[in-house]
Design a protein around this motif. Sequence first.
Motif, short mmCIF file in Angstrom:
data_model
loop_
_atom_site.label_atom_id
_atom_site.label_comp_id
_atom_site.label_asym_id
_atom_site.label_seq_id
_atom_site.Cartn_x
_atom_site.Cartn_y
_atom_site.Cartn_z
N THR A 148 35.93 98.49 -46.44
CA THR A 148 35.24 99.78 -46.46
C THR A 148 35.55 100.55 -45.18
O THR A 148 35.48 99.99 -44.08
N VAL A 149 35.90 101.81 -45.34
CA VAL A 149 36.20 102.66 -44.19
C VAL A 149 34.89 103.02 -43.50
O VAL A 149 34.05 103.72 -44.06
N ASN A 150 34.71 102.54 -42.28
CA ASN A 150 33.50 102.86 -41.51
C ASN A 150 33.50 104.31 -41.05
O ASN A 150 32.50 105.02 -41.14
N SER A 151 34.64 104.71 -40.53
CA SER A 151 34.78 106.08 -40.03
C SER A 151 36.24 106.47 -40.10
O SER A 151 37.13 105.61 -40.16
N VAL A 152 36.49 107.76 -40.12
CA VAL A 152 37.86 108.26 -40.10
C VAL A 152 37.89 109.55 -39.30
O VAL A 152 37.02 110.41 -39.44
N SER A 153 38.88 109.65 -38.42
CA SER A 153 39.05 110.84 -37.60
C SER A 153 40.54 111.07 -37.41
O SER A 153 41.23 110.22 -36.83
N GLY A 154 41.03 112.20 -37.94
CA GLY A 154 42.45 112.47 -37.84
C GLY A 154 43.24 111.39 -38.56
O GLY A 154 43.04 111.14 -39.75
N GLN A 155 44.13 110.73 -37.84
CA GLN A 155 44.97 109.68 -38.42
C GLN A 155 44.51 108.29 -37.98
O GLN A 155 45.30 107.36 -37.89
N GLU A 156 43.21 108.16 -37.75
CA GLU A 156 42.67 106.87 -37.34
C GLU A 156 41.41 106.54 -38.13
O GLU A 156 40.54 107.39 -38.32
N LEU A 157 41.35 105.31 -38.63
CA LEU A 157 40.17 104.84 -39.35
C LEU A 157 39.65 103.58 -38.68
O LEU A 157 40.36 102.94 -37.90
N SER A 158 38.41 103.24 -39.00
CA SER A 158 37.85 101.98 -38.49
C SER A 158 37.24 101.20 -39.64
O SER A 158 36.74 101.78 -40.61
N VAL A 159 37.32 99.88 -39.56
CA VAL A 159 36.71 98.97 -40.52
C VAL A 159 36.02 97.86 -39.76
O VAL A 159 36.34 97.59 -38.60
N MET A 160 35.04 97.23 -40.41
CA MET A 160 34.35 96.09 -39.81
C MET A 160 34.77 94.81 -40.52
O MET A 160 34.83 94.77 -41.76
N LEU A 161 35.06 93.78 -39.76
CA LEU A 161 35.38 92.47 -40.32
C LEU A 161 34.21 91.53 -40.06
O LEU A 161 33.74 91.42 -38.93
N ILE A 162 33.75 90.86 -41.12
CA ILE A 162 32.70 89.87 -40.97
C ILE A 162 33.35 88.51 -40.71
O ILE A 162 34.54 88.32 -40.97
N PRO A 163 32.59 87.55 -40.18
CA PRO A 163 33.18 86.24 -39.87
C PRO A 163 33.89 85.58 -41.05
O PRO A 163 34.96 84.99 -40.88
N HIS A 164 33.32 85.67 -42.26
CA HIS A 164 33.94 85.03 -43.41
C HIS A 164 35.32 85.60 -43.69
O HIS A 164 36.27 84.84 -43.96
N THR A 165 35.45 86.92 -43.62
CA THR A 165 36.74 87.56 -43.88
C THR A 165 37.79 87.09 -42.88
O THR A 165 38.93 86.78 -43.25
N ARG A 166 37.42 87.03 -41.62
CA ARG A 166 38.37 86.56 -40.61
C ARG A 166 38.73 85.09 -40.82
O ARG A 166 39.88 84.69 -40.62
N GLN A 167 37.77 84.31 -41.25
CA GLN A 167 38.00 82.88 -41.39
C GLN A 167 38.98 82.55 -42.51
O GLN A 167 39.83 81.67 -42.36
N VAL A 168 38.89 83.26 -43.65
CA VAL A 168 39.67 82.88 -44.82
C VAL A 168 40.92 83.73 -45.02
O VAL A 168 41.67 83.51 -45.98
N THR A 169 41.19 84.68 -44.14
CA THR A 169 42.36 85.55 -44.29
C THR A 169 43.20 85.55 -43.02
O THR A 169 42.81 85.02 -41.98
N ALA A 170 44.35 86.21 -43.12
CA ALA A 170 45.24 86.35 -41.97
C ALA A 170 44.77 87.46 -41.03
O ALA A 170 45.40 87.69 -39.99
N LEU A 171 43.68 88.13 -41.38
CA LEU A 171 43.16 89.20 -40.53
C LEU A 171 42.69 88.67 -39.19
O LEU A 171 42.51 89.43 -38.24
N LYS A 172 42.49 87.36 -39.10
CA LYS A 172 42.08 86.74 -37.84
C LYS A 172 43.12 86.94 -36.75
O LYS A 172 42.82 86.85 -35.56
N HIS A 173 44.37 87.23 -37.15
CA HIS A 173 45.45 87.38 -36.18
C HIS A 173 45.63 88.82 -35.70
O HIS A 173 46.48 89.08 -34.84
N TRP A 174 44.85 89.75 -36.26
CA TRP A 174 45.01 91.14 -35.86
C TRP A 174 44.67 91.34 -34.39
O TRP A 174 43.70 90.78 -33.87
N LYS A 175 45.48 92.16 -33.74
CA LYS A 175 45.23 92.56 -32.36
C LYS A 175 45.90 93.92 -32.16
O LYS A 175 46.64 94.39 -33.04
#
Length: 220
Positions: A148-175
């Motif tokens: 879910t898009v938390n916010s969007v401004s221009g060409q930038e958006l933000s999302v929130m990751l919950i612990p479960h999502t990070r644990q079971v996906t490759a999103l844990k490697h995002w930086k």
Amino acid sequence: MFTGLVAGTGTLRARERRGPGYRLVVGTTGLPGFDALDLGESISVNGACLTVVSQTATSFDADVSVETADKTTLGRLPLGADLNLERSLRVGDRLGGHYVSGHVDTVARVVAVEEQGEGWLVRVRFGEEQRRFIAEKGSVALDGASLTVNSVSGQELSVMLIPHTRQVTALKHWKAGTELNLEVDLAARYLVRYFEVSGQKPTESSDASFGLALERAGYK
């Protein structure tokens, strides 16, 4: 068609050049439901819809076309990288995320990852072409995960990751600096196209024309 609910992660075992495209070998050891795939089956691999061309109990091969190579990160990931995997949606399955086609629109880039309480706020920068399709509280698929898009401004958006999502996906490697595959919401894509073709501005639409746009987009 997919839902953006990642089943788990596989591993990029090999990438072999095939003309202008290439073939991937994706390891699936220990991933439930991936030990008996069907030839020709569609699999979402980091958000890109790929076709199974051969498989074993612990891996499958999939070809990547020129278009997919140009629009995704699959040609740049290092061997051994974790990959988000999801089998295609079946009639009667729960739709816990949103409709995801697996047709990646662009490669976006992580601007920052900030820990907030038990979650992580991720800011992502995307291309100018995608601005008209992304709305606050709307849906977006990032590396195949429905978020879910938390916010969007221009060409930038933000999302929130919950612990479960990070644990079971490759999103844990995002930086900061991580490249990822972005697909806009299908409903937004069809609605914007409807208004472009009709020449009608969204602010001028009546309830009837809005309903017609939804119907033509497949939402009845």
